[in-house]
Design an enzyme around this catalytic site. Structure first.
Site, mmCIF file in Angstrom:
data_model
loop_
_atom_site.group_PDB
_atom_site.id
_atom_site.type_symbol
_atom_site.label_atom_id
_atom_site.label_comp_id
_atom_site.label_asym_id
_atom_site.label_seq_id
_atom_site.Cartn_x
_atom_site.Cartn_y
_atom_site.Cartn_z
ATOM 1 N N HIS A 114 0.872 -1.177 0.000
ATOM 2 C CA HIS A 114 0.000 0.000 0.000
ATOM 3 C C HIS A 114 0.912 1.232 0.000
ATOM 4 O O HIS A 114 1.609 1.453 -0.979
ATOM 5 C CB HIS A 114 -0.906 -0.102 1.235
ATOM 6 N N ASN A 229 -4.423 9.726 6.527
ATOM 7 C CA ASN A 229 -3.870 9.183 5.296
ATOM 8 C C ASN A 229 -2.727 10.077 4.839
ATOM 9 O O ASN A 229 -2.501 11.150 5.384
ATOM 10 C CB ASN A 229 -4.999 9.196 4.247
ATOM 11 N N ASP A 289 -6.317 12.037 -0.936
ATOM 12 C CA ASP A 289 -5.709 10.737 -0.663
ATOM 13 C C ASP A 289 -4.250 10.931 -0.247
ATOM 14 O O ASP A 289 -3.972 11.342 0.860
ATOM 15 C CB ASP A 289 -5.873 9.822 -1.886
ATOM 16 N N ASN A 290 -3.314 10.710 -1.155
ATOM 17 C CA ASN A 290 -1.911 10.804 -0.740
ATOM 18 C C ASN A 290 -1.337 12.194 -1.022
ATOM 19 O O ASN A 290 -1.642 12.802 -2.037
ATOM 20 C CB ASN A 290 -1.093 9.758 -1.493
HETATM 21 C C1 LIG Z 1 1.785 8.641 0.571
HETATM 22 O O1 LIG Z 1 1.435 8.617 1.903
HETATM 23 C C2 LIG Z 1 2.278 7.889 2.728
HETATM 24 C C3 LIG Z 1 1.802 8.027 4.115
HETATM 25 O O2 LIG Z 1 0.475 7.721 4.259
HETATM 26 C C4 LIG Z 1 3.709 8.362 2.645
HETATM 27 O O3 LIG Z 1 4.523 7.512 3.384
HETATM 28 C C5 LIG Z 1 4.132 8.392 1.239
HETATM 29 O O4 LIG Z 1 5.412 8.926 1.164
HETATM 30 C C6 LIG Z 1 3.162 9.223 0.464
HETATM 31 N N1 LIG Z 1 3.561 9.305 -0.894
HETATM 32 C C7 LIG Z 1 4.108 10.365 -1.385
HETATM 33 C C8 LIG Z 1 4.430 10.329 -2.819
HETATM 34 O O5 LIG Z 1 4.310 11.339 -0.690
#
Ligand SMILES: *[C@@H]1O[C@H](CO)[C@@H](O)[C@H](O)[C@H]1NC(C)=O
Ligand SMILES: *[C@@H]1O[C@H](CO)[C@@H](O)[C@H](O)[C@H]1NC(C)=O
Ligand SMILES: *[C@@H]1O[C@H](CO)[C@@H](O)[C@H](O)[C@H]1NC(C)=O
Length: 375
Positions: A114, A229, A289-290
């Site tokens: 994930h 998240n 989301d991210n």
């Molecule tokens: C996406 O989120 C996660 C934490 O939930 C993080 O570790 C990850 O680095 C994030 N992705 C980016 C591209 O920032």
């Protein structure tokens, strides 16, 4: 897998029932449609057909993708295949996504990656921290990247009572302060199990927390989210435009957390002991989301779900949309929020992450394809 299937059915049933609830409709942004915003130089990335939930790009231009996520209640285009990790070198003229071979002994059959985070130690060794969603528990897998063979050596599995049986802890990151193989890192987590995740969706219980994890100490550092998240850390402070603008002290670091169902981004100050103090909450009209931070500007890039309900009740004729936002100067009174890309699902469905490096943008999705764009 049977259990996952029944949980998926449960998710779908609840999502369908949920149509009756206006609150839920609003939380999932059930009826919002997007106007297309295209970028000129984009193409779909070959080899990604069943999701690339998270994408992390290193300062040297190597991008890592987690692909093939299976998640209760979510559609999958490759339900029989386990997930994997890919690498793309953005320095190449026409970058390709290559599957990373994982060392023997690691249970690939149940691998369900994930969120991913990267960490570079003092010897320039690259580590990947990958959240692995097993059927009823969550682990964090640490891999060492071996550049010559383009492969990953599995180093360690982290399990913790704050991690197992939690549904949506998404990923981890390090704060760069430690040189050992297990750097200090916080991980988001939730106190709830599979079913209560859906209860949370209905009743707005604010049950998700942000947990800090290190070999010496594990603690909850922020609580009361709908969904915690996309946790990200601000780039090296000397590049942080907010700091300069607001004249913050040198040691100022920020933590950003996306609260997806509340449509919010929370900004925290990170203290030396990893305690967090909330500075600001930014409200948006989409499921965030991210988050990823552009290291050169400090801008926040967000993969969003403008109509989240379509994610859960998948209809190929009316697929979920994609939306990418760029947020500049989040700590000022008037942050600039720009929609950089939007699509009704005809090209890209369910964007979950957008990450930039040197004029290139990568957009990943929960279970669909991934886009490479030159800005
Ligand atoms: C996406 O989120 C996660 C934490 O939930 C993080 O570790 C990850 O680095 C994030 N992705 C980016 C591209 O920032
Ligand atoms: C940090 O948070 C803990 C609780 O998690 C609290 O006991 C402690 O007093 C806090 N420390 C500071 C410096 O705020
Ligand atoms: C999405 O937009 C395209 C044009 O960009 C249009 O042809 C298509 O019908 C739209 N699809 C849906 C499901 O609205």
């Amino acid at each position: 897998m049977g259990r996952l299937l029944s949980l998926s059915l449960l998710g779908i049933t609840l999502a369908l029932l949920g149509e009756k609830f206006l609150v839920l409709r609003n939380r999932l942004k059930a009826s919002r449609e997007v106007e297309s915003i295209d970028l000129l130089n984009c193409h779909l990335i070959k080899g990604i057909e069943a999701g690339s939930e998270d994408i992390d790009i290193l300062p040297n231009g190597l991008a890592f993708f987690s692909v093939g996520l299976k998640f209760p209640g979510l559609h999958s285009f490759e339900s029989e295949r386990s997930g994997g990790l890919l690498m793309m070198d953005l320095n190449e003229a026409t970058p390709r996504a290559l599957e990373l071979r994982i060392s023997r002994g690691f249970n690939l059959a149940s691998f369900n990656p994930h969120g991913i985070s990267t960490f570079i130690d003092d010897d320039d060794t690259i580590y990947l921290f990958v959240v692995n969603h097993l059927e009823l528990k969550i682990t964090v897998e640490i891999f060492k990247y071996e550049e010559e063979q383009n492969s990953l050596l599995h180093i360690k599995t982290i399990r913790h009572e704050l991690l197992p049986r939690k549904l949506s802890p998404e990923a981890v990151y390090d704060d760069g302060s430690s040189t050992i193989h297990l750097p200090a890192m916080p991980a988001p987590s939730q106190r709830v199990g599979f079913v209560s995740q859906y209860l949370e969706t209905y009743f707005n219980l604010h049950w998700a927390n942000v947990v800090y994890y290190s070999p010496d100490e594990v603690k909850v550092v922020a609580e009361g989210f709908d969904t915690a998240n996309g946790i990200s850390i601000s780039p090296d402070k000397k590049y942080d435009p907010c700091r300069n603008m607001l004249n913050f002290p040198q040691s100022w670091w920020f933590i950003y957390v996306a609260d997806m169902l509340a449509h919010e981004i929370h900004v925290f100050e990170k203290h030396a002991n990893m305690n967090l103090t909330q500075l600001k909450v930014l409200k948006l009209d989409t499921l965030v989301d991210n988050l990823s931070i552009d290291p050169s500007s400090g801008d926040i890039w967000v993969g969003c779900h403008p109509n989240g309900q379509k994610l859960f009740v998948y209809d190929p004729n009316n697929p979920p949309s994609s939306e990418v936002l760029r947020i500049q100067n989040i700590l000022t009174e008037t942050p600039t929020v720009t929609t950089v890309y939007a699509n009704n699902g005809s090209v890209l469905q369910g964007s979950s992450v957008a990450s930039v490096h040197a004029g290139k943008l990568l957009i990943g999705t929960l279970y669909h394809r991934a886009l490479y764009c030159e800005l």
